[in-house]
Structures are given as C-alpha cells and as structure tokens.
Design an enzyme around this catalytic site. Sequence first.
Site, short mmCIF file in Angstrom:
data_model
loop_
_atom_site.label_atom_id
_atom_site.label_comp_id
_atom_site.label_asym_id
_atom_site.label_seq_id
_atom_site.Cartn_x
_atom_site.Cartn_y
_atom_site.Cartn_z
N GLU A 35 0.94 -1.09 -0.18
CA GLU A 35 0.25 -0.02 -0.10
C GLU A 35 0.90 1.21 -0.06
OE1 GLU A 35 -2.66 2.32 3.45
OE2 GLU A 35 -2.83 0.18 3.28
N LYS A 122 -11.30 -0.77 7.77
CA LYS A 122 -9.98 -0.74 8.32
C LYS A 122 -10.35 -0.09 9.76
CE LYS A 122 -6.94 2.44 7.75
NZ LYS A 122 -5.82 3.30 7.36
#
Length: 205
Positions: A35, A122
């Site tokens: 990421e 998340k």
Amino acid sequence: MSLPRGVVAVVRTGSAEHALTIGRALSGTRVAAVEVTFTVPDAVGVIARLVGEGAGNVGAGTVRTVGQVRECAQAGGGFVVSPHTDAAVVREAVDLGLVAVPGALTPSEMVAAIGLGAHAAKVFPVGAVGGVEYVRSVREPLPDVPLVVSGGITPEQVPAYLAAGAVAVCLGKVLWREEDVAAGDVEAVRRYASAVLDVADPAGR
C-alpha cells in the site's frame, strides 16, 4: 483484485525513490499487498512504476478523494485504503472495480462502511482503542464483517490479530531499516522484511 489477506505493507515515506526501493523489495516477499500512501511524493507514479515492473497486489493508501481513487485506478492499482469512510470514495472505488477498505472504528461505522459496498473495514487506530481485545469483542456480534487492522501494531502482535479474526494486518516502517532504504539496497530491504515476516506471519497466509 481480491481483498489482501495476511500482512499489508504500508509504504509512507518522504521520497518517491525511497518508496520505490521499499515497494520493489517488499513485492518479492510474502506480504499480501503493498500500500503506497498518498502522502508519498508522486504516489501515483510510484504505484504505476511498481505495477509496470510486475509487482503483485499494489494499491493506494490515505485515499481521501474521488480524484485519488481515479488516479489509483489509472496507475493500475488494485485497491484503495482510507483512514475514514467517505461514501463517494467507496462507491467510486467499487464502480472502478477496485477493492475498497475505508477506515472505521465503531461497530456502527464498520457496518455502515460495508453497507456502502466496501470489501472490508479498516479498524484504525486499533492500538489506541484496545488492540486485539477490541477486535475480538467486535467480531463476536459482527462475524461477517471483514476487518483490516492498522495503527500501533508490532510484528509480534500480528498472529494474535489474525487469530482474533482480522483478515489483514497493516505494518509500516517496522518492515525496513532506514539505512538500507537510503542506500537504495533492495536486497537488504527484502532480507530484513522477510525476517520480520517470519515473526509476523509464520504461517505464510
């Protein structure tokens, strides 16, 4: 693109070149995904370079606008991660075929995120709100909500988070040494990251 499962490497640096070094190194390890956050200078260019070089599951982090979602998609990224839940961002990601993982903290926020079409919520910052015990507690009434955890997690804690039901755990700068990155030593970064992953995810999910 499927939802990453295991350890997600979060690349947040002050230099695009450093981000490339880290991304190249980590793409050769057992991380589930790389990421690249939008706080990295020329994050879109870094994502495009990594994808063009054949890196596996690469996406964008700290995604806060619809425009950033589009940039990630154009660069070949496969997923977007946000620190919060923004309906427009989630919907744009889903419409473009990207995996969407917005930030959520409370059970209400988690359920709302999934209701918008997100592939997972998340939990951030998980380390500040109870860590593994918080995840375990939330999973009891919400076993069908996929959770990615982030914030204040050490490699040694990763197995416990996965055992508690998290589908993925985010790790950042604990995966590399700054001196190796500064030297542009991809192999040294890869070796160090691999050793950390042996601790964080010995089962190799």
